[in-house]
Scaffold this active site. Structure first.
Site, short mmCIF file in Angstrom:
data_model
loop_
_atom_site.label_atom_id
_atom_site.label_comp_id
_atom_site.label_asym_id
_atom_site.label_seq_id
_atom_site.Cartn_x
_atom_site.Cartn_y
_atom_site.Cartn_z
N ASP A 1 0.84 -1.20 0.00
CA ASP A 1 0.00 0.00 0.00
C ASP A 1 0.87 1.25 0.00
O ASP A 1 2.07 1.21 0.29
CB ASP A 1 -0.96 0.01 1.20
CG ASP A 1 -0.22 0.11 2.53
OD1 ASP A 1 0.82 -0.57 2.69
OD2 ASP A 1 -0.68 0.85 3.42
N GLU B 1 -0.06 -0.93 5.66
CA GLU B 1 0.99 -0.54 6.59
C GLU B 1 0.94 0.95 6.90
O GLU B 1 1.38 1.38 7.97
CB GLU B 1 2.36 -0.90 6.00
CG GLU B 1 3.53 -0.73 6.95
CD GLU B 1 4.18 0.66 6.90
OE1 GLU B 1 5.03 0.95 7.76
OE2 GLU B 1 3.83 1.45 5.99
#
Length: 362
Positions: free
Chosen positions: A70, A127
């Site tokens: 991400d 994250e």
């Protein structure tokens, strides 16, 4: 389909061009999964948008290659582009370049005769947001056996050198309560902000410790990072609060760090605290044999990681872990996020050398 064994610079560009802000990793997870499932003799598991791929060749040791897929929200910086030897684009440094190096190494070596360690590849979601969504944290809780190995590498940007371990972090919300009154009759009130004054003074006077842990020098820090109070400009505030952050070296555990932090704050009567966040650090682990081989392959250069990263999750499972990826972390999350392409090539080549013991990977 993503060409995982292609040039890692091209693979980085391809990953950057797939938008994947946190909670929107479906497309990039699909693309990576499709490419991984095309590799022979590899087991691929998917949990939501987190992927785990493993080899099982009985090589006697296992290296974990982990990275998040991400990014922070886009800022008109996708698709990416290369200019003057620099790749620009959202996620180019944090951490699609590191992920590309790890994907490339896994795909290139999964069935290669010179591979010296079995591999576990972890591509995890979320994250860049609250820890409750972190895909690696979910694996740690539900499938810790998938994260076992002799050494874990996390593809965080580290300037193409090893950043070992990480600091722990505690964030407290320190709250003072008083009694509201008109400023013209302040003696009828109890100023909450004033109750924080001695605590603020102690924090301002605090001398942070520098300590060497396993050959790495860590510099601690205790700081007020947010403070609020006030009702109106003619009113004595009845509440004041501040967030205090302690970044501590990995020779302290969370309990010891908390004890030290509270001793320094020495909260007076009428002031209490709430724990906003408390995460352990990770020792460098450079004394482990697998880490020693990595140091050799990367020219022996290393430094301490000052921030907190997910290496801590591996350390809590007893797995030594280091940060190793291309790019300058100071460009992370910026609109002009960027990574020199030569660093991508450098990390990729060193990673291949490490995993093959210097053998050919053509």
């Amino acid at each position: 389909m993503l060409q995982l064994d292609a040039d890692p610079i091209a693979l980085t560009s391809a990953l950057v061009d797939i938008p994947s802000p946190s909670h929107e990793e479906g497309a990039i997870a699909d693309a990576i999964e499709q490419a991984l499932r095309a590799i022979d003799n590899v087991e691929v598991q998917r949990m939501n948008h987190t992927l785990v791929a493993t080899t099982s060749r009985g090589l006697g040791s296992r290296i974990i290659l982990a990275g998040h897929i991400d990014t922070v929200p886009l800022a008109d910086n996708v698709p990416g582009h290369i200019e003057n030897g620099v790749l620009y684009g959202c996620g180019s440094v944090d951490m699609k370049s590191g992920m590309a190096c790890y994907l490339h190494a896994f795909a290139t070596l999964a069935n290669h005769p010179d591979l010296r360690h079995d591999l576990t590849l972890v591509c995890y979601e979320a994250e860049e947001v609250a820890a409750t969504f972190n895909g690696l944290a979910h694996l740690q809780e539900s499938h810790p056996e998938l994260l076992q190995g002799d050494l874990a590498l996390l593809g965080e940007p580290s300037g193409a050198m090893i950043e070992a371990g990480c600091q722990g972090s505690i964030r407290l919300k320190v709250i003072a309560e008083g009694t509201r009154a008109h400023a013209a009759r302040s003696w009828l009130g109890d100023n909450a902000m004033h109750k924080l004054a001695p605590v603020i003074s102690r924090i301002a006077a605090y001398e942070a410790r520098e300590v060497e842990v396993d050959g790495c020098m860590y510099h601690e820090g205790l700081n007020i990072v947010h403070c609020e109070s006030g009702v109106a400009t003619n009113t004595i505030p009845d509440e004041a609060w501040m967030y205090v952050n302690f970044r501590f070296a990995p020779d302290r555990d969370v309990d010891a760090a908390m004890e030290h932090m509270l001793a320094v704050l020495d909260l007076p009567e009428g002031v209490h605290y709430e724990v906003s966040d408390a995460v352990p650090g990770a020792r460098p682990g450079l004394d482990q044999p697998a880490a020693a081989d990595l140091l050799k392959a990367t020219g022996g250069q290393f430094r301490a990681k000052y921030g907190w990263t997910d290496v801590s999750r591996f350390a809590s499972l007893g797995v030594p872990a280091v940060n190793f990826g291309p790019g300058d972390p100071s460009f992370a999350h910026k609109k002009d996020e960027q990574c020199p392409v030569e660093m991508i090539s450098e990390v990729s080549e060193q990673l291949l050398q490490y995993l093959t013991g210097g053998g050919s990977h053509e």
